[in-house]
Structures are given as structure tokens and as C-alpha cells.
Write an enzyme that holds these catalytic residues in place. Structure first.
Site, short mmCIF file in Angstrom:
data_model
loop_
_atom_site.label_atom_id
_atom_site.label_comp_id
_atom_site.label_asym_id
_atom_site.label_seq_id
_atom_site.Cartn_x
_atom_site.Cartn_y
_atom_site.Cartn_z
N SER A 123 40.41 41.81 46.31
CA SER A 123 39.46 42.88 45.97
C SER A 123 40.18 44.22 45.88
O SER A 123 39.56 45.24 45.66
CB SER A 123 38.35 42.95 47.01
OG SER A 123 38.91 43.13 48.29
N HIS A 146 38.65 39.40 39.95
CA HIS A 146 37.89 39.82 41.13
C HIS A 146 36.39 39.63 40.93
O HIS A 146 35.74 40.38 40.20
CB HIS A 146 38.22 41.30 41.43
CG HIS A 146 37.47 41.83 42.61
ND1 HIS A 146 37.06 43.15 42.71
CD2 HIS A 146 37.03 41.21 43.74
CE1 HIS A 146 36.40 43.31 43.85
NE2 HIS A 146 36.36 42.16 44.49
N GLU A 158 36.10 41.65 37.56
CA GLU A 158 37.19 42.52 37.08
C GLU A 158 38.41 41.66 36.79
O GLU A 158 38.78 40.81 37.59
CB GLU A 158 37.52 43.56 38.16
CG GLU A 158 36.42 44.57 38.35
CD GLU A 158 36.64 45.53 39.51
OE1 GLU A 158 36.32 46.71 39.35
OE2 GLU A 158 37.13 45.11 40.57
#
Length: 798
Positions: A123, A146, A158
Site C-alpha cells: 500500500s 494496490h 492502483e
């Protein structure tokens, strides 16, 4: 075009995220193997087995159908690394420690297939640093991917390349994530915490800072920063409690360790109030206390001054709530900035801090402004992104105000706004325009991705201010009134979009459906029922419009409703036996009459997030649009000569207990969706798949089903079910009125007071439904339930 087909995924790490990513792969019919360390005691795969058991208990449910948990293959790093050779995508999801990740990579790298993609679900750790030590070949196939928690429901993923990731790897992965797993992909740069957490956690820190400065309590801040701003209704502090204060502390520490030269660095420290809670082990929801604590039935809040919990529930001041209701963003921001109320000043301050931050950081953290807006909408549940908000409120005026605050020392840092904010086209138009969204690093407007997968999305997610086709007006309108719009996009399929609130079905929708079928039969390959807010969480249909039927009921009593129910039944039967395919594109709620409309379509294409059920007993009624008739028909067809009652039980129980599916996958096991109905994972692809399905059915020579008589269980079936209802009533599990409703449903699905094995028509069953419905409308207990539901929105138990 090269197909990248993911035949199998490996997930490394069976923690909260790893296990749920594996679960969502199974939802999407992607075979998956879940790895973890070998257990020290008991079965070697004990850690993974426990994680899979836990998936069945989690709420919201990570699995669309709990029984699918058994489809996750289990593995450990000692015995099963050879399994990796058969995987096309490997996602690492272990704890956020660089050294642990590197140790694991050394172990697995030799076993990764030569064309598999390797990705980390970190993250916030650097993707380039994670790839250190890989040979160039593996580095070219490595990236960050992510997911946001919970992965089934959060739209954002992401995608973060290293300096050496091959571009086609990212394109292949984006296509798989978008279409197969149903995600919204944003490409981020390799900076700490990427886009959403970087901006989102900064926003939470700024909010805590400004709340202390203006002396506001946590409950007031949450009321101000939740639904009133179009954000997650949990607001700021409640969200932190849900995420876990230790997790939040961890993300802040990443920023503290890696962003020393950031102008906002002074804010990247764990606020004292947060540090004290973490020290005490009060980590939020998982430990029973954080910024809030449940004491008995009461939710108490933390008092910053004393560190004690006190009574909560305070709300925003009326005057500020009124400012936030202002529809015009220009007027709203002016009122906020000029108000002397500390709550309004606090709101202006958190917006100013956010605008200041995203302007300063746009060139380093994202390719363009659109990606920041999508990241916040899809990752943090904001209805409008921060750049969209700024632009709508008047780009240059807001920029001027932010500059004034920076110059007078009111902002969090004295770093000036970048020059591009005041220059050229941005100063005139803002960051989102018809040609694309502004990229500070390229000093140009960048259009949205043109990957082929996005051609499946007729109405892609858009940012306000961009070139946008509004689904409410797109294509060619064939007919429109206040209830429906019939339109097409020159692709041989007619679409009907419902315009009523929650897409409830009243007289206007019934007429619209009749008109749609007549039009479609004249010159189209099919009719698709699709609503313009399907991708934004709107309902397919919340059922029959009881509100608009009220005047007729008041004037003429229950009997006056008979023609309306008859019209509803007739239009659904017309759909079932239409000469062209009618495809229901279902997403969100399909309840009561909405469920019945879908049941009578020629085929259903449903978003995974479809919540389907016959819920009429909640308002003291029984389904009367053919829902019970369909239960009897389907039981007869499935039984194929065996005891029909065994097949009828599911349909009866679903209706009698008002069960609603928690996903489209569960709706299949409940019998509301058929085995060959299509489930779509990306809601933006729903319309494309529904149209393609309708055309394919027409091109394959579609004929309406033949009308056939139905064999029913009669008195035998009715009496058997009634016996169970009597036990439930006498045991106090259901009320006398629930018993009455259950008995009526049992009578209808059994075909009524006839011999077992009798043959009846669909109309016979529809007449029974209508008669029971009209009788119940005159029942005082039912009237209590209807009025209760209309006044409070909650079912009345009577």
C-alpha cells in the site's frame, strides 16, 4: 491484439487482504492458489485453511457465494512452490516490511513462469526498491497492484510500474483488472503511499489538525466530513476506527520516513491523540474502542482535552448544514469562506489544505488531475474528486483565496501554489477539459486511456468538466416522458431506461415497457432494460410504485387496485413471450416488482453487485407480478417428473422470508438468476454485455418460449408447507399475520385447492396472486405495515 488470459492466479500471503483478493478471483471464476507459511502445529496448510474459514464469516462478504470458499487451492512456501509455474499472475500480499518481502521474493523468483506477471499489493512501499535484486527479465514483468479494502467492493486498483516494467505488462494487467475483476484502474507513480492513500491520509491528518485548531469534537467533525460532503458516511474519525488506528499509524510512518523534503512534512507525524490511543491498545473497531467506544447501547466519543470517553451524537450547526445544502458550488464556497462560524471556517480550511496539497504534488504523484480525482472517488468513496470540486467552485477565484491564505500564514505551509495554477489554459478552464485532464509533469492535457477494454464501456467513468456523453441524453431518443426514455445508439438494439425514483414501476413504466416492446418488434434485434445510474450504485428497480397507487386506493378501496395489478401482470407476461429478446441489465436493488420484471425477461445480465429478492411480505403483501407463478413454473421444469415439492421449497422460502441475495452469484443459487444468465464484474460494461447478448440471441434465431401448462402439488404441497408454518407460529418465531402471509404464498405456489398432479395455466396462478394481493390490501395489519414503511422506511413487525 494479443489476448492475455489469466488461467490461474497465485496470492502470496493469507492475511486480511491476500485472502480477500483470492476470494474475489474465485468470484470472477479465476482459479486461484493461496499461499502462506507452513503452520508450526497441526496440518501444514493450517494458516491458509483458517484464513479461508474466516472468509465465510466476514461482513461485508468477500465471497459472492460462501460455498465457493472450497474452490481456493491451499499451499505453503515449503512444499508447493512448484505450483507457481502454472500461474500467469502472482500477487504478493504479505505484511508491509521490505526485508520480509525481499526474503519471500528470493524464495519464489526461481519458480515464476517465464511470461507470468509478478506484482506486489503493497500500500505504499517503493516498487523500484522492492524489485532490487531481480534480474532484468523479472524486473520487466514486476509492478505494484494496490487493491483497496474490501477488495470485492472497492472499485479502485492502483497500478504502479518500476522504471523497467514493460508497458504491455501494464496494459495486460489493466485489461484483466478492469474486465475480469471489475475494477477501476489508476496508474500511479512510485512515490510513498501512491495516490489515494497519500492524498487521503494527508486529508485525515489535516482534518485532525484543523479540528483541534477550531476546537471541534470528533462527532461534529464526522457529521461535517461525511455524507454532507458527499463522502463516506463514516466521516473522518469513524473511518480511522474502521481502518484500524495502528494501520493508519503505519501509513503515516511511511510518509514520515520517506518524505523529509516535502513542504508539508511537519504534518506527517502521528498526532498526539492518535499516538496515545495506539499506546493504550485502543486501535479502533477491532479492539472495541478508538476515537469512539460502544458502551452498552450508547456510542461514546473521545474527548481530546481529557482523554476520557463522553456522550457523543453532536451534529453540525444548522447554519453550516444549510451552507452545505447549497447546490451551486461557487455560492457554497463563498459562503463557507466568509462565514464567521468556526465549523464553516474549519470546512474552508480542510478544502484549502487539500487544494494546496494536490496542486503542489500533482507533478510528482500522478500523471494527471483525473487520476487523483478517480483515486479519491473509487478508493475513499468520495462522490466528487478534489480537483473536480475546485474547478466547479470557480478555478481562479479558489486559487486566489488559497494564495491569500498561504501569504497570510493561515495555510499548513508557506510553499506557494505552483505557477501552472495561474497560467494559460488552466487559469481559464481549470484542469479538466474536453481534450483531457491537465498533467503538470507534461504541461499538457492528457486524454483518458484508449486501451481496447474501454471500448466495452459505452459510458465510461468521467470527471466533471471533461468531454462527456451524458447517458441520460446520449444516442437517439425514440420516445421520452417522465417515466421512461426509449433510445438507441445506432447498434440495432433499443434501450429502455427508467426515470422514476429508485426506478419504481407505476403506470408510466408499464406503458413504457409496452411501447418499447412494440417499437423493438418493428425494427430492432432486441430490447434492453438498462438504467443510466447502473454503474454509480443506482437501483435496477425497487419494486411497484405504492405511493402513486395510493390515491386510487383511498378513493375506491382495494378493489380499485385490481386493474393496476392486472396491467403489471400482463406487461410482464408480454415480456416473457415477446417475439424479440428482452434482456434485463440488472445492477443494485431488484426488489419485489423489480425482481418480477427481471424474472420475466428473456435473459438477465447482472452486475455481481445485484441484490435481488421478493420482499413484499415486509409490507404485509404477497408478490403479485408473477413472482410466485415463476417459482411454481421453475419448480415444475426443474423437477423433470420428480417430486415437485422438493424444488418448490426454495422459491417458497425466498418469498415467505423476503430473502435478498447478497450478490448475483448468490441470486443464482437462490434461483432468481438462471444458470445461463450472465454475471458482469465491471458495472460500466453492463450495457455492452446486455446489448451483445440481445443481438446474439436474435442472430441465433430467437423464438419466444412455447406456452405450456404447469403441473402443481395442489393440496398436498400446500398442507405440507402449512404444517411447518403452524410450528413456527406456535413456537413464537412468526406472528399471526406472518403466518397468514406464508399460508397465502404456500397456497399460490402449490396451485391452490386442487389435487396433487393437477395441471394449471400460468394465468390460473396469476389470478391467485392478484386475488390474494387485493384481499391483503384491505387487511388492517397490512395497512399498518405499508404506512410504517412509507413513514420510516423500516418494516413493521406486527
Amino acid at each position: 491484439m494479443s489476448n492475455f488470459i489469466v488461467k490461474k492466479v497465485a496470492v502470496l500471503g493469507a492475511g486480511v487482504m491476500g485472502a480477500q483478493i483470492a476470494a474475489h478471483c474465485v468470484n470472477a471464476k479465476v482459479p486461484v492458489v493461496l499461499f502462506d507459511l507452513p503452520a508450526k502445529e497441526g496440518p501444514k496448510n493450517g494458516i491458509v485453511l483458517r484464513a479461508i474459514e474466516n472468509l465465510k464469516k466476514l461482513s461485508p462478504a468477500p465471497l459472492g457465494n460462501k460455498d465457493d470458499a472450497s474452490l481456493i487451492e491451499v499451499a505453503n512456501y515449503e512444499d508447493n512452490l512448484d505450483v507457481l509455474a502454472g500461474c500467469d499472475l502472482i500477487i504478493e500480499a504479505i505484511a508491509e516490511r521490505m526485508d520480509w518481502k525481499h526474503d519471500l521474493y528470493k524464495k519464489v523468483a526461481p519458480h515464476i513462469a517465464p511470461n507470468a506477471i509478478f506484482a506486489s499489493n503493497t500500500s505504499g512501499l517503493s516498487i523500484n526498491k522492492l524489485a532490487e535484486g531481480f534480474d532484468d527479465e523479472l524486473k520487466a514483468r514486476f509492478c505494484g497492484v494496490h487493491f483497496f479494502n474490501p477488495p470485492r467492493y472497492m472499485h479502485l486498483v492502483e497500478l504502479i510500474p518500476t522504471t523497467g516494467t514493460r508497458p504491455e505488462i501494464l496494459d495486460q494487467l489493466e485489461t484483466f483488472l478492469t474486465s475480469t475483476l471489475g475494477k477501476g484502474v489508476v496508474r500511479a507513480k512510485d512515490t510513498p503511499n501512491f495516490i489515494a492513500n497519500r492524498v487521503g491520509i494527508f486529508g485525515m491528518l489535516a482534518t485532525i489538525h484543523e479540528a483541534e485548531k477550531f476546537g471541534l469534537s470528533v462527532d461534529v467533525v464526522d457529521d461535517l466530513t461525511g455524507a454532507k460532503l458527499g463522502r463516506a458516511k463514516s466521516g473522518t474519525f469513524r473511518t480511522a476506527d474502521v481502518v484500524g488506528l495502528d494501520t493508519m499509524g503505519h501509513v503515516i510512518k511511511t510518509m514520515q520516513d520517506t518524505l523529509q523534503d516535502d513542504p508539508f512534512f511537519s504534518l506527517y507525524k502521528t498526532p498526539d491523540v492518535l499516538a496515545k490511543l495506539i499506546e493504550k491498545g485502543a486501535l479502533g473497531q477491532k479492539t472495541g474502542g478508538g476515537f469512539y467506544k460502544k458502551v452498552g447501547k450508547e456510542i461514546q466519543r473521545l474527548d481530546f482535552a481529557t482523554g476520557e470517553y463522553v456522550a457523543g451524537g453532536a451534529k453540525a450547526a444548522d447554519i453550516v448544514a444549510r451552507i452545505l445544502k447549497e447546490k451551486d458550488p461557487v455560492k457554497k464556497f463563498k459562503a463557507m469562506r466568509e462565514s464567521t462560524n468556526p465549523q464553516a471556517q474549519f470546512l474552508w480550511a480542510i478544502f484549502r489544505d487539500a487544494f494546496h496539497y494536490i496542486a503542489v504534488h500533482l507533478d510528482t504523484i500522478a500523471d494527471n488531475a483525473r487520476d487523483i480525482d478517480f483515486a479519491m472517488r473509487w478508493g475513499f468513496g468520495w462522490s466528487v474528486g478534489p480537483f473536480e470540486t475546485w474547478q466547479a467552485a470557480g478555478w481562479s477565484q479558489i486559487a486566489q483565496w488559497v494564495k491569500e491564505d498561504i501569504d497570510s500564514g493561515k495555510a499548513l505551509t508557506n510553499a506557494p501554489l505552483p505557477a501552472w495554477v495561474f497560467e494559460g489554459q488552466v487559469a481559464e478552464k481549470g484542469v479538466h477539459t474536453a481534450e483531457g485532464s491537465y498533467s503538470a509533469s507534461k504541461n499538457a492535457y492528457v486524454p483518458a486511456s484508449d486501451l481496447p477494454v474501454y471500448q466495452r464501456q459505452q459510458f465510461r467513468a468521467k470527471v466533471a468538466g471533461s468531454a462527456t456523453t451524458d447517458p441520460k441524453t446520449a444516442g437517439t431518443t425514440v420516445f421520452e416522458d417522465e417515466s421512461v426514455r426509449l433510445w438507441h445508439a445506432d447498434d440495432e438494439v433499443l434501450v429502455i431506461s427508467l426515470k422514476t425514483k429508485m426506478h419504481v414501476i407505476g403506470e408510466g413504466v408499464v406503458k413504457g415497457l409496452q411501447r418499447g416492446m412494440a417499437e423493438a418488434e418493428k425494427g430492432y434485434k432486441g430490447l434492453v432494460i438498462w438504467n443510466t445510474d447502473a454503474a454509480e450504485g443506482g437501483a435496477f428497480s425497487a419494486g411497484a410504485d405504492l405511493q402513486s397507487a395510493m390515491p386510487a386506493f383511498m378513493m375506491g378501496g382495494a378493489k380499485a387496485m385490481d386493474p393496476m395489478v392486472r396491467d403489471l401482470q400482463n406487461v410482464f407476461m408480454q415480456m416473457k413471450y415477446s417475439n424479440i429478446p428482452v434482456v434485463a441489465a440488472v445492477a443494485g436493488l431488484a426488489l419485489g416488482g423489480g425482481c418480477e420484471m427481471m424474472l420475466h425477461a428473456s435473459k438477465r445480465v447482472a452486475s455481481i453487485e445485484s441484490y435481488i429478492g421478493l420482499v413484499e411480505v415486509g409490507v404485509g403483501l404477497v408478490p403479485a407480478g408473477g413472482g410466485l407463478k415463476e417459482a411454481a413454473v421453475r419448480a415444475f421444469l426443474e423437477a423433470k417428473g420428480n417430486d415437485i415439492l422438493q424444488f418448490l421449497k426454495t422459491g417458497f422460502t425466498n418469498a415467505a422470508t423476503a430473502q435478498v441475495s447478497k450478490s448475483a452469484l448468490e441470486a443464482k443459487s437462490m434461483g432468481y438468476l438462471k444458470e445461463d444468465d450472465v454475471i458482469v464484474f465491471n458495472p460500466y460494461e453492463l450495457l455492452h454485455v446486455a446489448k451483445t447478448t440481445a443481438r446474439a440471441m436474435f442472430d441465433a434465431g430467437y423464438r419466444a418460449p412455447m406456452r405450456r401448462p404447469i403441473t402443481v402439488t395442489g393440496r398436498y404441497g400446500w398442507a405440507t408447507i402449512r404444517g411447518q408454518l403452524v410450528n413456527m407460529r406456535d413456537g413464537g418465531f412468526i406472528s399471526a399475520h406472518d403466518y397468514k402471509l406464508g399460508d397465502m404464498i404456500a397456497e399460490i405456489v402449490s396451485g391452490g385447492d386442487v389435487d396433487q398432479g393437477s395441471v394449471v395455466s400460468e394465468q390460473w396462478l396469476l389470478d391467485m396472486e392478484r386475488k390474494a394481493f387485493i384481499e391483503l390490501l384491505g387487511n388492517p395489519k397490512t395497512q399498518e405495515r405499508i404506512m410504517g414503511m412509507m413513514q420510516t422506511g423500516k418494516p413493521v413487525r406486527n
